[in-house]
Design an enzyme around this catalytic site. Structure first.
Site, PDB file in Angstrom:
ATOM      1  N   GLU A   1       0.821  -1.223   0.000  1.00  0.00           N
ATOM      2  CA  GLU A   1       0.000   0.000   0.000  1.00  0.00           C
ATOM      3  C   GLU A   1       0.850   1.267   0.000  1.00  0.00           C
ATOM      4  O   GLU A   1       0.685   2.148   0.853  1.00  0.00           O
ATOM      5  CB  GLU A   1      -0.963  -0.011   1.204  1.00  0.00           C
ATOM      6  CG  GLU A   1      -1.934  -1.169   1.143  1.00  0.00           C
ATOM      7  CD  GLU A   1      -3.044  -1.131   2.184  1.00  0.00           C
ATOM      8  OE1 GLU A   1      -2.969  -0.316   3.125  1.00  0.00           O
ATOM      9  OE2 GLU A   1      -3.990  -1.935   2.055  1.00  0.00           O
TER      10      GLU A   1
ATOM     11  N   GLU B   1      -5.606  -8.532  -0.282  1.00  0.00           N
ATOM     12  CA  GLU B   1      -6.306  -8.223   0.977  1.00  0.00           C
ATOM     13  C   GLU B   1      -7.763  -7.977   0.645  1.00  0.00           C
ATOM     14  O   GLU B   1      -8.076  -7.017  -0.066  1.00  0.00           O
ATOM     15  CB  GLU B   1      -5.730  -6.982   1.663  1.00  0.00           C
ATOM     16  CG  GLU B   1      -4.380  -7.219   2.304  1.00  0.00           C
ATOM     17  CD  GLU B   1      -3.904  -6.041   3.148  1.00  0.00           C
ATOM     18  OE1 GLU B   1      -4.747  -5.362   3.787  1.00  0.00           O
ATOM     19  OE2 GLU B   1      -2.687  -5.802   3.149  1.00  0.00           O
TER      20      GLU B   1
HETATM   21  O1  AHR Z   1      -5.030  -6.061   7.079  1.00  0.00           O
HETATM   22  C1  AHR Z   1      -4.888  -4.947   7.892  1.00  0.00           C
HETATM   23  C2  AHR Z   1      -4.212  -3.786   7.185  1.00  0.00           C
HETATM   24  O2  AHR Z   1      -5.044  -3.314   6.166  1.00  0.00           O
HETATM   25  C3  AHR Z   1      -2.912  -4.082   6.479  1.00  0.00           C
HETATM   26  O3  AHR Z   1      -1.820  -3.987   7.327  1.00  0.00           O
HETATM   27  C4  AHR Z   1      -2.854  -3.026   5.430  1.00  0.00           C
HETATM   28  O4  AHR Z   1      -2.137  -3.438   4.287  1.00  0.00           O
HETATM   29  C5  AHR Z   1      -4.293  -2.701   5.138  1.00  0.00           C
HETATM   30  O5  AHR Z   1      -4.533  -1.340   5.142  1.00  0.00           O
END
Ligand code: AHR
Length: 503
Positions: free
Chosen positions: A176, A295
């Site tokens: 990110e 994610e």
């Molecule tokens: O999964 C939790 C967080 O969410 C991770 O660390 C990040 O990559 C995302 O913003």
């Protein structure tokens, strides 16, 4: 009783989307909250094995058939020195961890995690730090993990008791990097250049690895999709996947709207594919770039509690959502959406695996249990392997606060010729009534049996907790097969798996 609403589905064995990549059923373990300490690892726990890994958690992970696990972050990786987590335990430093404001004791590092993954039957998807660090540390980590021996970093691994290389195939170039919350976040040009040069040297160490470049953190970022496009311009020829992240919530407490949020995922995937394909055209490239949705999940229940956590403790209860039944339906719709895009989405990681926004929860010193969202993942991972099929669906539709034309029926089919099985995954989004579903399956010839598994509840807010496992699947009667047609009633608000035996 009023007649049920009706929906139809045509499933044809030749309408192939793609072979489903097993890595679609991946997950994520970050050094965050109780994901590692108190999650996968808890020395002294009654079920702990010789390495301190909880056997009860391992059993549940194996039950889920998780294929690949992303590690060690997440936001954590952007401040992580991987060297802190290798070598003798007593020499490992305790550090202030800036992403989540905790103390990182480094009891688990690269070698321990890779050993855990072997026990879990999963591959490792390793992230490198492109926040505070860069190509030098990334290439050293590839050498440490994957080079057999005879060089400084590989011999160091051997001296740490790990003779065999880990052979890690999939690597993420940071995390990110577009987000201002990220440690050392970067403009797209800064990140694009850093990712390109890092990719080059990592590959020079091990040409067999696959690389994932960061796209935007989510589609609501003001810089989406330009950030992605600029980054792609730098790295298109050097990477295999671009990453997508997105979490969905119901803060507005509007179930109909919440259930429709998989449409947002669908449109996000389409936009990223468009960005990839535009870059391909601009570069006159023959290569098609695939997607890693590394994610995805529901995340919103724990936001308020997390604001009150005191900083600088080891493994506090953090980002721990207790999932409801309606969350499980949304997770089901999200998995269906990923399967519908399995021609381009080759890796996907439900975030995360244990305790932190996870299908598996534990009590420290106590038991482990299945959250509501465990079940759609379990079913898809168990029965959604094979070839994903494009179904032709017709369903009643509704409008909600953010979406129009939301189908009551969300569905996809997966054909496993080896097992002689067709699985249809279907969500009925209707809160009021059953959906009478008629499926035309004539292309499959003789169908010899059907098993209908349902996850349903009268209470959308019902949850599984340490003491009570209210939400669990049941087998339903009533599905009928006749002349290549399946007729079945999907209960209101339900996740359904229809498994058909083929001759
Ligand atoms: O999964 C939790 C967080 O969410 C991770 O660390 C990040 O990559 C995302 O913003």
């Amino acid at each position: 009783m009023a007649d049920a609403k009706t929906a139809t589905l045509i499933v044809d064995k030749d309408f192939i989307i793609s072979e489903v990549d097993p890595r679609l059923y991946g997950s994520f373990v970050e050094h965050l909250g109780r994901a590692v300490y108190g999650g996968i690892y808890e020395k002294g726990h009654p079920t702990a094995d010789e390495d301190g890994f909880r056997r009860d958690v391992l059993d549940l992970v194996r039950e889920l058939r998780v294929s690949i696990v992303r590690y060690p972050g997440g936001n954590f990786v952007s401040g992580y020195n991987w060297e802190d987590g290798v070598g003798p335990l007593e020499k490992r430093p305790r550090k202030l961890e800036l992403a989540w404001r905790t103390i990182e004791p480094n009891w688990v590092g690269v070698n321990e995690f890779a050993r855990w993954a072997v026990k879990a039957g999963a591959a490792v998807n390793m992230s490198v730090n492109l926040g505070t660090r860069g190509p030098e540390e990334a290439r050293a980590l590839v050498e440490y993990c994957n080079h057999p021996s005879g060089s400084y970093w590989s011999d160091l691994r051997v001296s740490h008791g790990q003779k065999e290389p880990h052979g890690i195939k999939v690597w993420c170039l940071g995390n990110e990097m577009d987000g201002p919350w990220q440690i050392c976040h970067k403009t797209p040009a800064e990140y694009g250049r850093a990712a390109q040069e890092t990719a080059k040297v990592m590959r020079w160490v091990d040409p067999g690895i696959e690389l994932v470049v960061c796209g935007s953190s989510h589609p609501r970022m003001p810089t989406f999709p330009d950030y992605d496009a600029t980054v792609l311009d730098h790295v298109y020829d050097h990477v295999n996947y671009i990453s997508l992240h997105s979490y969905y919530g119901n803060t507005e407490n509007d179930t109909a709207n919440f259930l429709a949020k998989s449409l947002e995922m669908d449109s996000y995937i389409r936009s990223v594919i468009a960005a990839c394909d535009l870059t391909r055209a601009r570069k006159r490239s023959r290569k098609t770039l695939n997607l890693s949705f590394d994610e995805w999940n529901v995340w919103y229940h724990s936001h308020e509690a997390d604001r009150k956590i005191a900083p600088w403790t080891i493994a506090p209860s953090q980002v721990e959502d207790t999932y409801t039944f309606e969350d499980a339906l949304v997770v089901g719709c999200l998995i269906i959406t990923l399967l519908k895009h399995s021609d381009r989405v080759k890796v996907a990681c439900i975030a995360q695996l244990v305790n932190v926004i996870a299908p598996i929860m534990t009590a420290t010193g106590g038991p482990a249990w299945r959250q509501t969202i465990f079940y759609p993942f379990l079913h898809a991972s168990s029965f959604g392997r094979g070839v994903a099929l494009q179904t032709i669906a017709s369903s009643p539709r509704y409008d909600s606060r953010d979406f129009t034309d939301v189908p009551l029926l969300e569905s996809v089919a997966v054909h496993n010729a080896e097992r002689g099985e067709l699985a249809i995954f279907a969500v009925n989004r209707d809160q009021e009534g059953e959906l009478a579903l008629s499926c035309d399956l004539r292309s499959f010839g003789t169908l010899t049996g059907v098993i209908h598994t349902v996850l349903d509840s009268r209470n959308p807010k019902a949850a599984n907790t340490q003491g009570s496992q209210n939400i669990k699947p049941r087998e339903a009667a009533g599905a009928k097969l006749e002349k290549g047609r399946l007729s079945v009633r999907l209960p209101p608000l339900s996740w359904n798996v229809l498994r058909l035996s083929l001759q």
